[in-house]
Design a protein around this motif. Structure first.
Motif, PDB file in Angstrom:
ATOM      1  N   ALA A  30      27.858  30.873 -21.113  1.00  0.00           N
ATOM      2  CA  ALA A  30      27.800  31.945 -20.124  1.00  0.00           C
ATOM      3  C   ALA A  30      29.089  32.761 -20.151  1.00  0.00           C
ATOM      4  CB  ALA A  30      27.583  31.346 -18.735  1.00  0.00           C
ATOM      5  N   PHE A  31      28.984  34.021 -19.724  1.00  0.00           N
ATOM      6  CA  PHE A  31      30.176  34.855 -19.640  1.00  0.00           C
ATOM      7  C   PHE A  31      30.035  35.856 -18.516  1.00  0.00           C
ATOM      8  CE2 PHE A  31      27.431  36.997 -22.747  1.00  0.00           C
ATOM      9  CZ  PHE A  31      27.447  38.321 -22.307  1.00  0.00           C
ATOM     10  N   VAL A  32      31.166  36.431 -18.105  1.00  0.00           N
ATOM     11  CA  VAL A  32      31.188  37.462 -17.081  1.00  0.00           C
ATOM     12  C   VAL A  32      31.912  38.680 -17.634  1.00  0.00           C
ATOM     13  CG1 VAL A  32      33.300  36.527 -16.017  1.00  0.00           C
ATOM     14  CG2 VAL A  32      31.809  38.042 -14.699  1.00  0.00           C
ATOM     15  N   ASP A  33      31.329  39.845 -17.408  1.00  0.00           N
ATOM     16  CA  ASP A  33      31.971  41.114 -17.728  1.00  0.00           C
ATOM     17  C   ASP A  33      32.851  41.474 -16.537  1.00  0.00           C
ATOM     18  OD1 ASP A  33      32.530  43.913 -17.753  1.00  0.00           O
ATOM     19  OD2 ASP A  33      30.879  44.242 -19.154  1.00  0.00           O
ATOM     20  N   GLU A  34      34.162  41.386 -16.709  1.00  0.00           N
ATOM     21  CA  GLU A  34      35.069  41.553 -15.581  1.00  0.00           C
ATOM     22  C   GLU A  34      35.054  42.982 -15.041  1.00  0.00           C
ATOM     23  OE1 GLU A  34      37.679  40.199 -12.673  1.00  0.00           O
ATOM     24  OE2 GLU A  34      36.358  39.156 -14.049  1.00  0.00           O
ATOM     25  N   THR A  35      34.794  43.966 -15.864  1.00  0.00           N
ATOM     26  CA  THR A  35      34.777  45.350 -15.399  1.00  0.00           C
ATOM     27  C   THR A  35      33.635  45.588 -14.416  1.00  0.00           C
ATOM     28  OG1 THR A  35      35.797  46.175 -17.427  1.00  0.00           O
ATOM     29  CG2 THR A  35      34.558  47.764 -16.110  1.00  0.00           C
ATOM     30  N   TYR A  36      32.454  45.100 -14.759  1.00  0.00           N
ATOM     31  CA  TYR A  36      31.276  45.334 -13.921  1.00  0.00           C
ATOM     32  C   TYR A  36      30.922  44.133 -13.051  1.00  0.00           C
ATOM     33  CZ  TYR A  36      30.580  49.615 -16.537  1.00  0.00           C
ATOM     34  OH  TYR A  36      30.747  50.865 -17.092  1.00  0.00           O
ATOM     35  N   ARG A  37      31.674  43.042 -13.182  1.00  0.00           N
ATOM     36  CA  ARG A  37      31.417  41.822 -12.404  1.00  0.00           C
ATOM     37  C   ARG A  37      29.964  41.367 -12.539  1.00  0.00           C
ATOM     38  NH1 ARG A  37      35.341  40.171  -8.591  1.00  0.00           N
ATOM     39  NH2 ARG A  37      37.350  40.801  -9.433  1.00  0.00           N
ATOM     40  N   VAL A  38      29.453  41.404 -13.750  1.00  0.00           N
ATOM     41  CA  VAL A  38      28.099  40.963 -14.051  1.00  0.00           C
ATOM     42  C   VAL A  38      28.176  39.727 -14.935  1.00  0.00           C
ATOM     43  CG1 VAL A  38      25.958  41.541 -15.266  1.00  0.00           C
ATOM     44  CG2 VAL A  38      27.066  43.240 -13.805  1.00  0.00           C
ATOM     45  N   THR A  39      27.439  38.692 -14.580  1.00  0.00           N
ATOM     46  CA  THR A  39      27.420  37.466 -15.369  1.00  0.00           C
ATOM     47  C   THR A  39      26.162  37.413 -16.232  1.00  0.00           C
ATOM     48  OG1 THR A  39      26.311  36.236 -13.605  1.00  0.00           O
ATOM     49  CG2 THR A  39      28.711  36.172 -13.630  1.00  0.00           C
ATOM     50  N   VAL A  40      26.313  36.772 -17.374  1.00  0.00           N
ATOM     51  CA  VAL A  40      25.203  36.571 -18.301  1.00  0.00           C
ATOM     52  C   VAL A  40      25.128  35.081 -18.600  1.00  0.00           C
ATOM     53  CG1 VAL A  40      24.273  37.093 -20.579  1.00  0.00           C
ATOM     54  CG2 VAL A  40      25.494  38.871 -19.292  1.00  0.00           C
ATOM     55  N   THR A  41      23.997  34.471 -18.284  1.00  0.00           N
ATOM     56  CA  THR A  41      23.850  33.021 -18.393  1.00  0.00           C
ATOM     57  C   THR A  41      22.660  32.682 -19.286  1.00  0.00           C
ATOM     58  OG1 THR A  41      24.689  32.784 -16.138  1.00  0.00           O
ATOM     59  CG2 THR A  41      23.569  30.885 -17.088  1.00  0.00           C
ATOM     60  N   PRO A  42      22.888  31.951 -20.370  1.00  0.00           N
ATOM     61  CA  PRO A  42      21.757  31.529 -21.213  1.00  0.00           C
ATOM     62  C   PRO A  42      20.961  30.419 -20.541  1.00  0.00           C
ATOM     63  CG  PRO A  42      23.825  30.656 -22.089  1.00  0.00           C
ATOM     64  CD  PRO A  42      24.183  31.528 -20.924  1.00  0.00           C
ATOM     65  N   LEU A  43      19.655  30.627 -20.454  1.00  0.00           N
ATOM     66  CA  LEU A  43      18.727  29.638 -19.892  1.00  0.00           C
ATOM     67  C   LEU A  43      17.562  29.505 -20.873  1.00  0.00           C
ATOM     68  CD1 LEU A  43      18.657  30.853 -16.174  1.00  0.00           C
ATOM     69  CD2 LEU A  43      19.929  28.899 -17.070  1.00  0.00           C
ATOM     70  N   GLY A  44      17.709  28.616 -21.815  1.00  0.00           N
ATOM     71  CA  GLY A  44      16.683  28.493 -22.845  1.00  0.00           C
ATOM     72  C   GLY A  44      16.647  29.744 -23.696  1.00  0.00           C
ATOM     73  N   GLN A  45      15.437  30.315 -23.888  1.00  0.00           N
ATOM     74  CA  GLN A  45      15.265  31.516 -24.694  1.00  0.00           C
ATOM     75  C   GLN A  45      15.215  32.770 -23.808  1.00  0.00           C
ATOM     76  OE1 GLN A  45      15.697  31.405 -27.762  1.00  0.00           O
ATOM     77  NE2 GLN A  45      15.081  33.441 -28.472  1.00  0.00           N
ATOM     78  N   ARG A  46      15.946  32.718 -22.698  1.00  0.00           N
ATOM     79  CA  ARG A  46      16.060  33.876 -21.824  1.00  0.00           C
ATOM     80  C   ARG A  46      17.467  33.894 -21.243  1.00  0.00           C
ATOM     81  NH1 ARG A  46      14.425  29.665 -19.085  1.00  0.00           N
ATOM     82  NH2 ARG A  46      14.692  29.478 -16.818  1.00  0.00           N
ATOM     83  N   LEU A  47      17.820  35.023 -20.642  1.00  0.00           N
ATOM     84  CA  LEU A  47      19.135  35.172 -20.033  1.00  0.00           C
ATOM     85  C   LEU A  47      18.977  35.549 -18.568  1.00  0.00           C
ATOM     86  CD1 LEU A  47      20.998  37.231 -22.795  1.00  0.00           C
ATOM     87  CD2 LEU A  47      21.046  34.764 -22.451  1.00  0.00           C
ATOM     88  N   ARG A  48      19.844  35.015 -17.732  1.00  0.00           N
ATOM     89  CA  ARG A  48      19.949  35.449 -16.346  1.00  0.00           C
ATOM     90  C   ARG A  48      21.138  36.423 -16.277  1.00  0.00           C
ATOM     91  NH1 ARG A  48      18.838  33.559 -11.195  1.00  0.00           N
ATOM     92  NH2 ARG A  48      16.776  33.301 -12.088  1.00  0.00           N
ATOM     93  N   ILE A  49      20.849  37.662 -15.912  1.00  0.00           N
ATOM     94  CA  ILE A  49      21.870  38.685 -15.735  1.00  0.00           C
ATOM     95  C   ILE A  49      22.010  38.905 -14.239  1.00  0.00           C
ATOM     96  CG2 ILE A  49      22.684  40.948 -16.506  1.00  0.00           C
ATOM     97  CD1 ILE A  49      21.759  39.221 -18.820  1.00  0.00           C
ATOM     98  N   ALA A  50      23.190  38.699 -13.680  1.00  0.00           N
ATOM     99  CA  ALA A  50      23.340  38.765 -12.225  1.00  0.00           C
ATOM    100  C   ALA A  50      24.647  39.441 -11.856  1.00  0.00           C
ATOM    101  CB  ALA A  50      23.276  37.366 -11.617  1.00  0.00           C
ATOM    102  N   GLY A  51      24.613  40.182 -10.761  1.00  0.00           N
ATOM    103  CA  GLY A  51      25.845  40.807 -10.310  1.00  0.00           C
ATOM    104  C   GLY A  51      25.610  41.924  -9.321  1.00  0.00           C
ATOM    105  N   THR A  52      26.609  42.766  -9.189  1.00  0.00           N
ATOM    106  CA  THR A  52      26.754  43.866  -8.232  1.00  0.00           C
ATOM    107  C   THR A  52      26.850  43.320  -6.801  1.00  0.00           C
ATOM    108  OG1 THR A  52      24.453  44.410  -7.700  1.00  0.00           O
ATOM    109  CG2 THR A  52      25.347  45.314  -9.734  1.00  0.00           C
ATOM    110  N   ALA A  53      27.545  44.065  -5.983  1.00  0.00           N
ATOM    111  CA  ALA A  53      27.698  43.711  -4.572  1.00  0.00           C
ATOM    112  C   ALA A  53      27.542  44.989  -3.758  1.00  0.00           C
ATOM    113  CB  ALA A  53      29.067  43.084  -4.328  1.00  0.00           C
TER     114      ALA A  53
END
Length: 423
Positions: free
Chosen positions: A295-318
């Motif tokens: 998993a990683f986080v883009d610090e500029t946009y504060r969006v995380t990318v998390t590998p979950l099997g053969q898909r990704l969870r993209i999460a962020g913004t406030a």
């Protein structure tokens, strides 16, 4: 001893588990139809004890203002006449000083690192499989991001937390999918690697642990709303359900996320929790693609990318001041922009699913744990976006307090006492 837990998200489930382990009769009440249906459902999937940090940080007010009129942004402030929002913002601004940021970050990391130990014990005891990955990268797009990360690096060094500041080439070598991103022009100035942090599927873990709770005798009541009941002496003595039934209890633990403030206000207990709106997407990888290793986080946009099997969870913004269930274009563009920048051509957007919900934020960052001034009433609230990172630990801490045990870590900066004037 009978205990009622309000909320069946990851926080409530972990609390119920430890209360049950302490030999108590536990009932969990939730307005949804099952476990982990609200904030936990849209969780980013990050178990980032070492990355854990408050949103109130030096320079953050300027970032909020700078992004007000941009098409993509990590934060958004909606025009609102809600006095609770402006009171919360005043408190939040007071926590954005460097010394407060460092102190709050240490508190959050203390409880999150304790939680990591507790979660590992649960994983080993029950053999839980929840799409776990090891390691976490904080991607820094620009030299300015590297400079802004110096305060974080100082806290990490002082706290003895395992980490490594990487240059751009070192970051690419650590996760080769970044080569494609750099090749298409995504800027990368460096990264911070947290080798002990991890990621996984939060709602799946919550369901697995809830099943163990039920095997231990915990009762779950779904599709119902509970109101507090006090006796003549002011002691919280149970709850009244919407069907008119009253459930007596010797203790009630509030673990209801963003709803906690309104629930507690009925009892005259004030907590500065504000529902900050966040977004998430599940994006399938193309069949011929191997996704990121960690998993990683883009610090500029504060969006995380998390590998979950053969898909990704993209999460962020406030989003502050946002109400209602609408999916806002600006937030979705931010998630899409981040996904496309770091994984060009890897994702199948035709099968994407989207989520929006609120995260219960305190102005300083740490959650609020433990007893209130009302006998029988306990709190496990205000975890913000760090709910899963802290759930196993805060569940045990609060269960210990209900059982009259001394928690294994220092609770300084974690109890309601830091808001003493209101309570």
């Amino acid at each position: 001893m009978r205990v009622i837990v309000i909320g069946a998200g990851i926080i409530g489930v972990c609390t119920a588990y430890w209360l049950n382990r302490h030999g108590m009769q536990v009932t969990v009440v939730d307005r949804r139809s099952g476990v982990a249906q609200e904030s936990s459902f849209g969780n980013a999937g990050i178990l980032a004890a070492d990355y854990a940090a408050p949103w109130a940080a030096p320079g953050m007010p300027g970032r909020v203002l700078a992004h007000l009129f941009k098409s993509e942004a990590p934060v958004a402030l909606r025009a609102s006449l809600d006095p609770a929002l402006w009171k919360w913002l005043v408190k939040w601004l007071g926590q954005c000083r460097a010394e407060r940021y460092a102190a709050n970050k240490r508190v959050m990391q203390r409880v999150a690192r304790y939680s990591r130990v507790q979660l590992a014990a649960l994983r080993e005891e029950y053999g839980f499989e929840y799409e776990r990955r090891i390691g976490y990268l904080q991607l820094l797009r620009t030299p300015r991001d590297v400079e802004a990360a110096q305060a974080t690096l100082q806290v990490l060094r002082e706290s003895g937390i395992a980490h490594q500041l990487l240059g751009a080439e070192e970051a690419v070598a650590m996760d080769v999918h970044l080569q494609d991103a750099v090749h298409v022009g995504t800027p990368l100035a460096g990264a911070i690697h947290y080798p002990d942090d991890e990621s996984g599927n939060c709602p799946l873990f919550a369901r697995l642990l809830a099943a163990e709770c039920e095997r231990g005798g915990v009762e779950f009541l779904f599709n119902t709303v509970a109101q507090p009941v006090q006796d003549a002496g002011g002691i919280v003595a149970g709850v009244r359900l919407q069907d008119g039934r009253t459930l007596p209890a010797q203790a009630v633990v509030v673990a209801s996320g963003s709803d906690a403030g309104d629930w507690l206000a009925r009892l005259g207990v004030r907590v500065p929790i504000y529902p900050v709106r966040g977004y998430a997407a599940n994006l399938p990888l193309r069949n011929d693609v191997i996704g990121p290793r960690r998993a990683f986080v883009d610090e500029t946009y504060r969006v995380t990318v998390t590998p979950l099997g053969q898909r990704l969870r993209i999460a962020g913004t406030a989003e502050l001041g946002a109400r209602g269930p609408a999916l806002r274009d600006k937030a979705l563009r931010t998630l899409v922009r981040t996904a496309q920048d770091w994984m060009p051509g890897m994702l199948d957007f035709s099968r994407a699913t989207w989520w929006a919900g609120t995260r219960p934020m305190t102005p300083d960052g740490p959650p609020i744990l433990g007893p209130t001034r009302l006998p029988g009433l306990y709190l496990n609230v205000g975890h913000g976006s760090q709910g899963w990172s802290m759930a196993a630990g805060t569940g045990r801490i609060v269960a210990d307090l209900v059982a009259g045990r001394t928690p294994e870590i220092d609770l300084d900066g974690l109890d309601i006492g830091r808001y003493a004037r209101k309570n």
